[in-house]
Enzyme design. Structure first.
Site, PDB file in Angstrom:
ATOM      1  N   HIS A   1     -18.562  13.008  10.733  1.00  0.00           N
ATOM      2  CA  HIS A   1     -19.679  12.239  11.571  1.00  0.00           C
ATOM      3  C   HIS A   1     -20.922  13.051  11.467  1.00  0.00           C
ATOM      4  CE1 HIS A   1     -16.472   9.999  14.009  1.00  0.00           C
ATOM      5  NE2 HIS A   1     -16.732   9.378  12.709  1.00  0.00           N
TER       6      HIS A   1
ATOM      7  N   CYS B   1     -35.588  12.263   7.419  1.00  0.00           N
ATOM      8  CA  CYS B   1     -36.486  11.103   7.323  1.00  0.00           C
ATOM      9  C   CYS B   1     -35.779   9.792   7.231  1.00  0.00           C
ATOM     10  CB  CYS B   1     -37.496  11.332   6.778  1.00  0.00           C
ATOM     11  SG  CYS B   1     -38.557   9.826   6.377  1.00  0.00           S
TER      12      CYS B   1
ATOM     13  N   ASN C   1      -3.013  17.281  22.354  1.00  0.00           N
ATOM     14  CA  ASN C   1      -4.005  16.444  23.391  1.00  0.00           C
ATOM     15  C   ASN C   1      -3.597  16.658  24.819  1.00  0.00           C
ATOM     16  OD1 ASN C   1      -5.570  14.504  24.659  1.00  0.00           O
ATOM     17  ND2 ASN C   1      -5.960  13.716  22.753  1.00  0.00           N
TER      18      ASN C   1
ATOM     19  N   GLU D   1      -3.451  14.271  26.849  1.00  0.00           N
ATOM     20  CA  GLU D   1      -2.576  13.246  27.280  1.00  0.00           C
ATOM     21  C   GLU D   1      -2.362  12.185  26.121  1.00  0.00           C
ATOM     22  OE1 GLU D   1      -5.996  11.656  29.781  1.00  0.00           O
ATOM     23  OE2 GLU D   1      -6.813  10.535  27.989  1.00  0.00           O
TER      24      GLU D   1
END
Ligand code: BJW
Ligand code: ZN
Length: 247
Positions: free
Chosen positions: A119, A127, A212, A214
């Site tokens: 990402h 630009c 994790n 959760e």
């Protein structure tokens, strides 16, 4: 004391290539807020208002304020025990590859050498018209920074509806296909196509290990799930592995 399964340690002992697929949760112990979940920043700020190109065109100042705020947090942050453990793993395995959804540079600062950034990276800007890169500090004194060509400069991150950088995605895909053990650390596993790489790894025969706080949509396809802090669980896994190769 976090219990680490012997069978996982055995799988690691037979591994040449281990991959860490990481999300915002790995950096939360460094003080960088996550997007979703209890303390997620997007509980207050709606993603569609900020992380897309139309929002940037409509209100570049607001979007830049968000990124500059996050840049400051990232600069003040230090890699935590989870980032450092991944980097240390390089001393024990032939290939240790990081595929990250994060834009915060903490894996690099921790010393990991093989990193695919799906990402983008908050340190880079470009630009929107001529695509020229601007990696130096930008000047916001007269409003949103512009390129010589007149185009607005934006952060080099991937917003919703945008394609992921092809070289980074293809590199990550190759790593997923070749992984012996594929760790999924601190991601809510909702953003595609990034999360698809976990399924690629699983279908290619990797042992999938989720870390994790959760349960996520990936828990059901994981061979091992550890629910707790990445900065505590990853060092324990490395510790058990080290003990096993000594004996
Ligand atoms: C801990 C912890 C601790 C906390 N220890 N754990 C419908 C279905 C499927 C897909 C789509 C759909 N509609 C639209 C799409 C596509 C869309 C998408 O996936 N949307 C879904 C959300 C529905 N995807 C895209 O648009 C992507 N591009 C694309 O598809 O291109 C093709 C295309 C092109 C043109 C037209 C149409 C299609 C691009 C996605 C870009 C995502 N960008 C962001 C922003 C990046 C820049 C920035 O940082 O500002 O990336 S969004 C945000 O989410 C960021 C993250 O990388 C990403 C994932 O978040 P992550 O890392 O999982 O964080 P959290 O906060 O969600 O989770 C943290 C987790 O950590 C939690 O689970 C905690 O429990 C845990 N945790 N502390 C261990 N100490
Ligand atoms: Zn330009």
């Amino acid at each position: 004391m976090i219990q680490i399964d012997k069978s996982l340690v055995n799988a690691l002992k037979e591994s040449e290539s281990i991959v860490f697929f990481t999300g915002a949760g790995i950096s939360s112990e460094s003080g960088i807020p996550t997007f979703r979940g209890k303390d997620g920043i997007w509980n207050k700020l709606r993603p569609e208002e900020l992380a897309n190109f139309d929002a940037f065109i409509k209100n570049p100042i607001m979007v830049w304020e968000w990124y500059n705020h996050r840049k400051k947090i990232v600069h003040e942050a230090q890699p935590n025990a989870a980032h450092l453990t991944i980097s240390e793993m390089q001393n024990y395995f032939k290939d240790v590859i990081v595929i990250t959804q994060n834009i915060d540079n903490l894996h690099r600062r921790a010393g990991s050498n093989a990193i695919y950034e799906l990402h983008g990276n908050i340190e880079r800007n470009f630009c929107i018209d001529c695509k020229k890169f601007f990696n130096e500090e930008l000047d916001f004194s007269v409003g949103v920074p512009k390129c010589d060509c007149g185009g607005l400069i934006r952060p080099d991150v991937v917003w919703f509806g945008e394609y992921l950088p092809e070289d980074q995605f293809l590199g990550g895909e190759k790593a997923a296909i070749n992984a012996d053990v594929f760790f999924v650390v601190g991601t809510s596993a909702v953003v595609y196509p990034a999360v698809g790489l976990v399924y690629t790894a699983k279908q290619s025969g990797a042992t999938v290990v989720e870390v994790n706080l959760e349960k996520t949509a990936l828990s059901s396809i994981s061979n091992y799930s550890f629910f707790g802090k990445a900065g505590e669980i990853l060092p324990r896994i490395l510790e058990e592995y080290r003990l096993s190769i000594k004996s």
